[in-house]
Scaffold this motif. Structure first.
Motif, short mmCIF file in Angstrom:
data_model
loop_
_atom_site.label_atom_id
_atom_site.label_comp_id
_atom_site.label_asym_id
_atom_site.label_seq_id
_atom_site.Cartn_x
_atom_site.Cartn_y
_atom_site.Cartn_z
N LEU A 183 65.25 -28.98 -24.99
CA LEU A 183 65.50 -30.43 -24.94
C LEU A 183 65.75 -31.03 -26.32
CD1 LEU A 183 62.73 -31.41 -22.33
CD2 LEU A 183 65.16 -31.04 -21.92
N ALA B 201 67.75 -34.73 -26.01
CA ALA B 201 68.44 -34.55 -24.71
C ALA B 201 68.25 -35.74 -23.78
CB ALA B 201 67.92 -33.28 -24.03
N ILE C 18 61.16 -29.28 -16.03
CA ILE C 18 61.95 -28.56 -17.04
C ILE C 18 61.18 -27.28 -17.41
CG2 ILE C 18 63.09 -28.73 -19.30
CD1 ILE C 18 63.96 -31.00 -17.39
N SER D 42 62.05 -34.81 -15.44
CA SER D 42 63.05 -35.81 -15.78
C SER D 42 62.51 -37.20 -15.42
CB SER D 42 64.36 -35.54 -15.05
OG SER D 42 64.15 -35.53 -13.66
#
Ligand SMILES: Nc1ncnc2c1ncn2[C@@H]1O[C@H](COP(=O)(O)OP(=O)(O)OP(=O)(O)O)[C@@H](O)[C@H]1O
Ligand SMILES: N[C@@H](CCO)C(=O)O
Length: 320
Positions: free
Chosen positions: A21, A45, A82, A102
């Motif tokens: 990320l 990210a 993630i 997320s």
């Protein structure tokens, strides 16, 4: 205040290098929530949510995270976990299990209209279908076995009238659980806590379900009942609002038709859903864990709902 385990940007920076990320840029504790420590984090990210689990173990967590990953992969709007460089969704932070998911757009809709209830019903049916065949089986940890363990713990705090209600309802649920109708109910992973504060909307557009940490395998119709009992009521009285109930049930049925056994079970499931949250709220109220439950939810709200669902017939489920 719901950050039980503080995390600074200095803590986060080296820890984040295992995730794809980019660099950690900012972290901010989230004030609401009573179960876990939650943070909004910003990285190169984008925006994510970091959760440190205060009560769930490393062994229990893959069920929730892998279920969310699967649902996200099947197009159900949920936070996508993630994985780190080793493919792990749960990684220790300050000695506790932690995960990054997320960030959903939008906000909770606390005064839903029939259109919002229809969106929730549709996504709930999609979620049930997408969970079919999920390889990890973990029971609903707030199901019948937990009720039996917990009722004796709260009974001493209650007056005779409430004791009688609690005893009679668990008896009714036990009896129903042993019927062929109950055994025939479709089941699988359910959210089990899909209250208004666990769904995001952007206007009338549903942007996601979250807070899956009471999820478990149980009957789909119980999940529908939990959801109806929070989304489709007059908040002060708990009385069902027919327009919202019908909107939610019709939208669910259009995606995943209800079965004849579910129609038989419906009223008992509305009672079970009220009972489950009355019991957990009684437990949290009379037997709080440390200082974690800062403002316990009102148990009487669900006592009222249980009495209502016992007294009045429920709107029928749509059938083909
Ligand atoms: N993936 C996400 N995207 C956007 N916001 C999120 C996400 N996860 C959590 N939040 C925000 O953080 C808040 C607390 O999260 P959550 O409800 O999961 O905490 P909790 O400790 O399990 O609380 P509770 O059990 O009281 O619901 C939510 O109300 C929401 O505003
Ligand atoms: N939804 C639960 C709290 C756990 O998330 C309740 O209102 O009692």
């Amino acid at each position: 205040m719901a950050v039980f385990t503080p995390v600074t940007l200095d803590d986060l920076t080296p820890w984040m290098t295992q995730f794809p990320l980019g660099k950690a840029l900012a972290i901010k504790g989230i004030a609401s929530g009573i179960e876990n420590s939650n943070f909004f984090i910003r990285t190169e990210a984008g925006e994510f949510v970091l959760t440190i689990f205060e009560n769930l173990s490393f062994e229990q967590l893959p069920f929730y995270l892998k279920l969310m990953r699967r649902l996200a992969d099947h197009g159900v709007l949920v936070p996508a976990p993630i994985a780190n460089a080793n493919g792990n969704l749960v990684v220790a932070l300050h000695g506790k299990p932690a995960a990054i998911v997320s960030k959903l757009e939008g906000e909770s809709q606390m005064s839903p209209l029939p259109i919002h209830c229809a969106e929730v019903g549709k996504m709930l049916a999609q979620m049930h279908l997408a969970g079919q065949g999920f390889e990890i089986v973990q029971p609903n940890l707030r199901g019948l076995a937990w009720w039996h363990a917990t009722v004796p713990l709260v009974l001493p705090f209650l007056n005779e009238d409430k004791q009688a209600l609690l005893r009679a309802e668990i008896h009714h649920q036990d009896a129903f659980a042993s019927t062929a109708s109950y055994q025939a109910l479709p089941s699988g992973p359910i959210h089990a806590d899909l209250f208004r504060n666990n769904v995001m909307f952007d206007g009338e557009r549903l942007t996601g379900f979250f807070d899956f940490y009471f999820a478990g395998c149980d009957t789909w119709i119980f999940d529908v009942a939990v959801t109806v009992n929070d989304w489709c009521i007059a908040p002060e009285t708990g009385v069902l609002d027919l327009a919202r109930v019908e909107a939610m049930l019709a939208a669910y049925h259009a995606v995943r038709p209800f079965t004849a056994e579910e129609a038989i079970a419906w009223r008992t499931m509305l009672r079970a859903a009220a009972f489950r949250f009355w019991l957990s709220r009684l437990y949290d109220y009379y037997l709080p864990r440390d200082a974690e439950i800062l403002t316990p939810h009102d148990p009487e709200h669900f006592e009222r709902i249980l009495r209502l669902r016992e007294a009045a017939s429920a709107p029928a489920l749509p059938q083909n």
